[in-house]
Design an enzyme around this catalytic site. Structure first.
Site, mmCIF file in Angstrom:
data_model
loop_
_atom_site.group_PDB
_atom_site.id
_atom_site.type_symbol
_atom_site.label_atom_id
_atom_site.label_comp_id
_atom_site.label_asym_id
_atom_site.label_seq_id
_atom_site.Cartn_x
_atom_site.Cartn_y
_atom_site.Cartn_z
ATOM 1 N N GLU B 60 2.685 -5.212 -4.042
ATOM 2 C CA GLU B 60 3.386 -4.623 -5.187
ATOM 3 C C GLU B 60 4.731 -4.036 -4.795
ATOM 4 O OE1 GLU B 60 0.125 -4.150 -4.680
ATOM 5 O OE2 GLU B 60 -0.867 -4.856 -6.504
ATOM 6 N N HIS B 129 -8.595 2.378 -11.075
ATOM 7 C CA HIS B 129 -8.130 1.299 -11.943
ATOM 8 C C HIS B 129 -7.966 1.746 -13.395
ATOM 9 C CE1 HIS B 129 -9.261 -0.986 -8.450
ATOM 10 N NE2 HIS B 129 -8.927 -2.138 -9.006
#
Lengths: 372, 325
Positions: B60, B129
């Protein structure tokens, strides 16, 4: 574990070649042999200019005129001067916070750089960036970034854009030896190799990540050899001779432009000053003798001066004239900075959003800022 | 008007913008050959190819930073975070570089990127998450953030975000991807900074965003039908820029405000809205401002507990009734 992994290809051939080369070879290399007298003098002026500018900025810092940090590049000048001298119209550079040398080398004025450090409105970033955040997109210079290795994926992105647009160019992304241990850099190495991105990473290895020596920070001392784990070509060389820097970087940049392949170049250099001027310990984690040794034998100005004296490009008088000229320019920039105004308070909230600054029709709905 | 899913609406926005502007490309984990972890980009790689729809490794920080660098030279990358929670891995890139490059360059650089992906809890996947970082993004001047609550807004806001010259986060929601709304076939844009009044009312103002706005809409109907309370419901759509006027106008009319969001309460979006209302509509308030946020703990895994942790209709109604007392 697969035994097949043992077939990893070593890519050290070019590095070995460089290590064995003599100084004269670099001067005679085609990329250097073709330099005109004026071009060689420009290199000298750039290197001397960076030195005189930073000496003056140090003085200003010690007088309390410059705030924050001041990361001096003194001792490393030949790296930025050499590499920026190779830039073509579609080549871009980006670096970390030790950015004064790169900024001046691409042609930014001493005035705008000094004024930026003084926090003045006439600075290159209007006094909003400071010493670590110089930018000149019109000169293909994309900063000036404060977080170690934070600029490395940006450098990959600039190069990605060149390839995406079908332009023949590359991005040279400078980083320090401390940056090689950041995750963002390692992620980026993988990405640029995987995607064939024309970026040349230049590790300016000055031996110390702040106060921690290379020996105490990196398990593998040949920093550029990490490239092998990512299938990237690499090479290492010394950075005190601008002709050596040019010879090696030219090959890396040409390859990047022509084949879109990334390259990892480690250039061994040295900074005379501390990590920043606030680094009071810089004569404790290394010896005075070590600093003096480099100044005596590997000073980028002296090395180039000797070369240019011996080939007749330079005379002692001209060298003195250039030095005085650059000192006067640096002094004038300090006066310019001193005399310049600080930006008005209303400037605190400009340059935050493009759409606000450009007052775009139909886009400016709602509140962008939250002032009571 | 055709009814399409939230997922399809986003895909239409992305496809239309890719066709409109050759500099728009999409990159992220599994966006191309795998067709998207949540199938938002399904079929796009087949149609637009490697140059425009780009699979990234699980990196990322690298691909976020790469997008920022590329945007400096005119590329308009839309990067997908498989979960917006993963943006935390790229924190320096997004929250230092994307947000501040323009400022630190004195306006010489701008960063026209879009960061999109689901930012929601309620999916039984635990704390790592389930982040809803719109408050975090909004706390960084230089960044913009929108939270579409339905397919119409998702498409219109996405197109606006891609055309915007600043970095915009589009916070999607996995629980909305499969839901359908009416979306016109002709092209439209939903401007950033314009709230939407989902339901008009006179007794209280409910301010919400994202999926919570849809839950609040159900709650508002129940309040009306069962309790005779007329609630006006404002869907912020855009967190920064923020449509302050629509909020204030409504509160000045109703005199009561209930703020509903999935953010955690401490320094959540509603903390700012609450300040806004008390500061600019203090004299109009008939009661303290109430709010329903996620219960203040890391997101709990156990489904029945998580269903209670994030705002639901029952909690909203309970608090609305308290507000009316």
């Amino acid at each position: 574990m697969s035994l097949g992994m043992a077939t990893t290809q070593k890519k050290t051939a070019t590095a070995d070649k460089t290590k064995g080369a003599k100084q004269a070879d670099f001067v005679a290399a085609p990329v250097n042999a073709k330099l005109s007298t004026e071009e060689k003098l420009t290199l000298y002026r750039t290197i001397v200019g960076i030195r005189r500018f930073e000496e003056r900025s140090l003085q200003a810092y010690n007088q309390g005129k410059i705030g924050g940090f001041l990361h001096l590049y003194i001792g490393q000048e030949a790296v930025a001067a050499g590499i920026t001298s190779l830039m073509g119209p579609n080549d871009h550079i980006i670096t970390a916070y030790r950015d004064h040398g790169h900024a001046l080398a691409v042609g930014m004025s001493m005035n705008e750089c000094m004024a930026e450090m003084f926090g003045k409105h006439t600075g290159c970033s209007k006094g909003k960036g400071g010493s670590m955040h110089f930018f000149a997109p019109d000169k293909n210079f994309w900063g000036g970034h404060g977080i170690v290795a934070g600029q490395t994926p940006l450098g990959a992105g600039l190069a990605f854009a060149l390839k995406y647009k079908g332009l023949h160019g590359c991005c040279v992304c400078f980083l320090g030896d401390g940056a090689v241990n950041q995750g963002a850099f390692m992620e980026t190495l993988n990405l640029v190799s995987l995607w064939d991105i024309p970026v040349v990473f230049v590790i300016e290895n000055n031996g110390y990540s702040m106060g921690t020596s290379l020996e105490r920070s990196s398990a593998e001392k040949e920093l550029a050899s990490r490239a092998e784990g990512f299938g990237i070509e690499w090479e290492s060389c010394d950075g005190h001779d601008v002709f050596e820097v040019r010879e090696v970087a030219d090959r890396a940049m040409t390859r990047a432009r022509d084949s879109h392949k990334p390259f990892l170049l480690e250039i061994r250099t040295y900074r005379y000053r501390g990590h920043s001027v606030a680094d009071a310990n810089h004569e404790k984690y290394r010896t005075k003798e070590e600093i003096e040794e480099y100044k005596k034998n590997k000073d980028p100005i002296n090395v180039l001066k000797e070369q240019l004296l011996s080939d007749g490009t330079l005379t002692e008088d001209l060298a003195k004239e250039i030095s005085n000229e650059k000192k006067a320019e640096a002094d004038a920039s300090a006066k310019f900075a001193e005399d310049s105004p600080v930006a008005p308070r209303s400037e605190i909230q400009t340059d935050v959003y493009w759409e606000v600054d450009n007052d775009t029709e139909g886009r400016l709905k709602g509140s962008y800022f939250f002032n009571d | 008007m055709p009814r399409i899913t939230y997922r399809e609406a986003i895909k239409q926005a992305l496809s239309e913008e890719i066709e409109r502007d050759e500099n728009v490309c999409i990159m992220g984990e599994e966006v191309a050959q795998y067709n998207g972890a949540y199938k938002v980009t399904e079929g796009m790689w087949d149609k637009y190819g490697d140059k425009r729809i780009i699979d990234t490794p699980i990196s990322e920080a690298a691909f976020s930073g790469l997008a920022i660098g590329a945007s400096a030279l005119g590329i308009r990358p839309v990067i997908e975070m498989m979960f917006m929670s993963f943006s935390y891995v790229a924190f320096d890139q997004l929250f230092n570089n994307a947000s501040f490059c323009r400022y630190m360059s004195g306006g010489l650089m701008n960063v026209p990127i879009v960061v999109r992906g689901p930012a929601n809890g309620g999916t039984n996947v635990g704390a790592t998450h389930s982040h809803t970082p719109e408050n975090l993004v909004a706390n960084h001047p230089g960044l913009k953030v929108v939270c579409p609550s339905n397919a119409y807004d998702a498409k219109g806001l996405m197109k606006a975000a891609i055309r915007d010259n600043d970095p915009v986060f589009v916070m999607e929601n996995t629980l909305l991807y499969g839901q359908e709304w009416e979306v016109p076939e002709e092209e439209y844009i939903v401007e950033l900074g314009v709230a939407n009044i989902l339901k008009e009312g006179t007794d209280m103002t409910i301010v919400s965003h994202g999926r919570c706005a849809m839950i609040a809409l159900e709650a508002a109907k129940t309040l009306e039908e069962t309790h005779g309370i007329s609630a006006e419901l404002i869907d912020l759509r855009s967190i920064r820029p923020l449509d302050e006027e629509t909020i204030l106008e409504s509160v000045r009319k109703t005199g009561r405000a209930l703020l509903v969001e999935e953010n955690k309460p401490y320094c959540g979006v509603d903390a700012q809205i609450s300040h806004l209302i008390q500061y600019k509509a203090f004299d109009y308030l008939d009661a303290p401002i109430h709010r329903v946020s996620a219960i203040d703990a890391p997101q709990v895994y156990a489904k029945p507990l998580e269903d209670w942790q994030i705002p639901n209709e029952e909690r909203i109604i309970e608090r609305a009734l308290a507000l009316m007392e």
